[in-house]
Design a protein around this motif. Structure first.
Motif, PDB file in Angstrom:
ATOM      1  N   ASP A  80      14.591  62.057  21.540  1.00 45.52           N
ATOM      2  CA  ASP A  80      13.526  62.204  22.527  1.00 45.52           C
ATOM      3  C   ASP A  80      13.473  61.078  23.556  1.00 45.52           C
ATOM      4  O   ASP A  80      12.682  61.160  24.493  1.00 45.52           O
ATOM      5  CB  ASP A  80      12.159  62.257  21.822  1.00 45.52           C
ATOM      6  N   CYS A  81      14.247  60.017  23.356  1.00 43.10           N
ATOM      7  CA  CYS A  81      14.082  58.816  24.183  1.00 43.10           C
ATOM      8  C   CYS A  81      15.404  58.277  24.719  1.00 43.10           C
ATOM      9  O   CYS A  81      16.466  58.532  24.158  1.00 43.10           O
ATOM     10  CB  CYS A  81      13.420  57.713  23.365  1.00 43.10           C
ATOM     11  N   LYS A  82      15.281  57.505  25.775  1.00 47.27           N
ATOM     12  CA  LYS A  82      16.386  56.718  26.337  1.00 47.27           C
ATOM     13  C   LYS A  82      15.975  55.255  26.221  1.00 47.27           C
ATOM     14  O   LYS A  82      14.800  54.909  26.406  1.00 47.27           O
ATOM     15  CB  LYS A  82      16.618  57.058  27.805  1.00 47.27           C
ATOM     16  N   PHE A  83      16.949  54.381  25.943  1.00 44.36           N
ATOM     17  CA  PHE A  83      16.691  52.957  25.760  1.00 44.36           C
ATOM     18  C   PHE A  83      17.467  52.151  26.784  1.00 44.36           C
ATOM     19  O   PHE A  83      18.623  52.466  27.088  1.00 44.36           O
ATOM     20  CB  PHE A  83      17.129  52.490  24.370  1.00 44.36           C
ATOM     21  N   ALA A  84      16.858  51.068  27.274  1.00 44.62           N
ATOM     22  CA  ALA A  84      17.555  50.155  28.179  1.00 44.62           C
ATOM     23  C   ALA A  84      17.095  48.727  27.905  1.00 44.62           C
ATOM     24  O   ALA A  84      15.915  48.482  27.626  1.00 44.62           O
ATOM     25  CB  ALA A  84      17.288  50.513  29.635  1.00 44.62           C
ATOM     26  N   LEU A  85      18.032  47.804  27.970  1.00 39.00           N
ATOM     27  CA  LEU A  85      17.723  46.382  27.900  1.00 39.00           C
ATOM     28  C   LEU A  85      17.962  45.818  29.290  1.00 39.00           C
ATOM     29  O   LEU A  85      19.082  45.850  29.801  1.00 39.00           O
ATOM     30  CB  LEU A  85      18.608  45.675  26.864  1.00 39.00           C
ATOM     31  N   TRP A  86      16.887  45.346  29.928  1.00 40.60           N
ATOM     32  CA  TRP A  86      16.925  44.800  31.284  1.00 40.60           C
ATOM     33  C   TRP A  86      17.074  43.295  31.164  1.00 40.60           C
ATOM     34  O   TRP A  86      16.147  42.610  30.735  1.00 40.60           O
ATOM     35  CB  TRP A  86      15.642  45.154  32.025  1.00 40.60           C
ATOM     36  N   ILE A  87      18.233  42.776  31.533  1.00 34.35           N
ATOM     37  CA  ILE A  87      18.530  41.359  31.384  1.00 34.35           C
ATOM     38  C   ILE A  87      18.422  40.681  32.743  1.00 34.35           C
ATOM     39  O   ILE A  87      19.105  41.063  33.689  1.00 34.35           O
ATOM     40  CB  ILE A  87      19.945  41.127  30.811  1.00 34.35           C
ATOM     41  N   SER A  88      17.555  39.680  32.829  1.00 30.82           N
ATOM     42  CA  SER A  88      17.388  38.898  34.049  1.00 30.82           C
ATOM     43  C   SER A  88      18.135  37.582  33.848  1.00 30.82           C
ATOM     44  O   SER A  88      17.881  36.858  32.880  1.00 30.82           O
ATOM     45  CB  SER A  88      15.908  38.626  34.303  1.00 30.82           C
ATOM     46  N   TYR A  89      19.035  37.279  34.760  1.00 31.49           N
ATOM     47  CA  TYR A  89      19.896  36.099  34.635  1.00 31.49           C
ATOM     48  C   TYR A  89      19.785  35.264  35.895  1.00 31.49           C
ATOM     49  O   TYR A  89      20.228  35.670  36.953  1.00 31.49           O
ATOM     50  CB  TYR A  89      21.327  36.558  34.378  1.00 31.49           C
ATOM     51  N   ARG A  90      19.129  34.088  35.783  1.00 29.79           N
ATOM     52  CA  ARG A  90      19.024  33.139  36.906  1.00 29.79           C
ATOM     53  C   ARG A  90      20.018  32.020  36.652  1.00 29.79           C
ATOM     54  O   ARG A  90      20.048  31.455  35.566  1.00 29.79           O
ATOM     55  CB  ARG A  90      17.610  32.579  36.995  1.00 29.79           C
ATOM     56  N   PHE A  91      20.801  31.697  37.655  1.00 24.42           N
ATOM     57  CA  PHE A  91      21.856  30.709  37.469  1.00 24.42           C
ATOM     58  C   PHE A  91      22.174  30.025  38.790  1.00 24.42           C
ATOM     59  O   PHE A  91      21.929  30.575  39.858  1.00 24.42           O
ATOM     60  CB  PHE A  91      23.116  31.383  36.921  1.00 24.42           C
ATOM     61  N   PRO A  92      22.732  28.802  38.714  1.00 22.11           N
ATOM     62  CA  PRO A  92      23.224  28.156  39.937  1.00 22.11           C
ATOM     63  C   PRO A  92      24.326  29.019  40.552  1.00 22.11           C
ATOM     64  O   PRO A  92      25.210  29.500  39.851  1.00 22.11           O
ATOM     65  CB  PRO A  92      23.772  26.819  39.443  1.00 22.11           C
ATOM     66  N   GLY A  93      24.251  29.255  41.840  1.00 22.31           N
ATOM     67  CA  GLY A  93      25.084  30.226  42.544  1.00 22.31           C
ATOM     68  C   GLY A  93      26.562  30.249  42.235  1.00 22.31           C
ATOM     69  O   GLY A  93      27.157  31.309  42.135  1.00 22.31           O
ATOM     70  N   LYS A  94      27.212  29.124  42.048  1.00 21.35           N
ATOM     71  CA  LYS A  94      28.666  29.110  41.834  1.00 21.35           C
ATOM     72  C   LYS A  94      29.038  29.013  40.364  1.00 21.35           C
ATOM     73  O   LYS A  94      30.199  28.885  40.038  1.00 21.35           O
ATOM     74  CB  LYS A  94      29.274  27.956  42.609  1.00 21.35           C
ATOM     75  N   GLU A  95      28.058  29.091  39.480  1.00 20.48           N
ATOM     76  CA  GLU A  95      28.345  28.880  38.061  1.00 20.48           C
ATOM     77  C   GLU A  95      28.143  30.110  37.191  1.00 20.48           C
ATOM     78  O   GLU A  95      28.386  30.053  36.008  1.00 20.48           O
ATOM     79  CB  GLU A  95      27.438  27.764  37.516  1.00 20.48           C
ATOM     80  N   GLY A  96      27.641  31.199  37.726  1.00 17.17           N
ATOM     81  CA  GLY A  96      27.255  32.330  36.889  1.00 17.17           C
ATOM     82  C   GLY A  96      28.419  33.170  36.416  1.00 17.17           C
ATOM     83  O   GLY A  96      29.255  33.597  37.195  1.00 17.17           O
ATOM     84  N   THR A  97      28.463  33.378  35.115  1.00 22.21           N
ATOM     85  CA  THR A  97      29.408  34.335  34.533  1.00 22.21           C
ATOM     86  C   THR A  97      28.693  35.072  33.405  1.00 22.21           C
ATOM     87  O   THR A  97      27.742  34.567  32.824  1.00 22.21           O
ATOM     88  CB  THR A  97      30.660  33.649  33.944  1.00 22.21           C
ATOM     89  N   ILE A  98      29.169  36.254  33.120  1.00 20.09           N
ATOM     90  CA  ILE A  98      28.623  37.029  32.009  1.00 20.09           C
ATOM     91  C   ILE A  98      29.776  37.432  31.121  1.00 20.09           C
ATOM     92  O   ILE A  98      30.755  38.026  31.582  1.00 20.09           O
ATOM     93  CB  ILE A  98      27.895  38.292  32.520  1.00 20.09           C
ATOM     94  N   ASN A  99      29.658  37.079  29.852  1.00 24.74           N
ATOM     95  CA  ASN A  99      30.658  37.470  28.864  1.00 24.74           C
ATOM     96  C   ASN A  99      29.984  38.342  27.814  1.00 24.74           C
ATOM     97  O   ASN A  99      29.092  37.872  27.107  1.00 24.74           O
ATOM     98  CB  ASN A  99      31.260  36.241  28.185  1.00 24.74           C
TER      99      ASN A  99
END
Length: 124
Positions: A80-99
Motif C-alpha cells: 500500500d505504500c512507497k518509501f523514500a529516504l531524503w538525504i540532505s548533504y551540505r559540504f564545502p563545494g570542492k570536497e563533496g563526494t557520495i559513496n
C-alpha cells in the motif's frame, strides 16, 4: 568547514492515512500531508532518530539499521505504500563526494526504499 548529512524518511500511500501510518511506524512524525484535490495520496515524513553525520556513508549505515530494525512493519506496508529516504548533504563545494556501497544499496533496495539526495554546497 564541515560536512553535514541528515535525512527524513517518507511514507506515501493512496489508501492509508497518516493516523494508520503513525500507528505502524515507530518514528517521530515531522510532517503530514493528507490527500487532497491535486495530490491523491497521503504523505507522512518521519525522523528516524539517527541525528546528523559528517559522512554520507556513515549516515546511510545508521538509516539502514533504523529501518532494518522494523523490517517486518515496513513489509506489512509495502503493498500500500512507497518509501523514500531524503538525504540532505551540505559540504564545502570542492570536497563533496557520495559513496554508496553495494551492500547498502542492496539493503535499501530490499526494503523498497528509494534514496533521494539533496546536495547543497556551502560555498555555491
Amino acid at each position: 568547514m564541515s560536512h553535514t548529512v541528515k535525512s527524513r524518511f517518507s511514507v506515501s500511500s493512496h489508501r492509508l492515512d497518516s493516523s494508520i501510518l503513525a500507528e505502524v511506524c515507530p518514528w517521530r512524525i515531522v510532517e503530514r500531508a493528507p490527500a487532497s484535490g491535486a495530490v491523491d495520496f497521503h504523505v507522512v515524513v518521519f525522523d528516524l532518530g539517527i541525528g546528523q553525520h559528517d559522512r554520507v556513508d556513515r549516515h546511510l549505515v545508521a538509516a539502514k539499521a533504523a529501518l532494518l530494525s522494523h523490517e517486518s512493519k515496513l513489509d506489512s506496508l509495502r503493498e500500500d505504500c512507497k518509501f523514500a529516504l531524503w538525504i540532505s548533504y551540505r559540504f564545502p563545494g570542492k570536497e563533496g563526494t557520495i559513496n554508496v556501497s553495494p551492500s547498502l544499496s542492496a539493503a535499501f533496495g530490499m526494503l523498497g526504499v528509494e534514496l533521494i539526495f539533496h546536495l547543497d554546497p556551502l560555498d555555491a
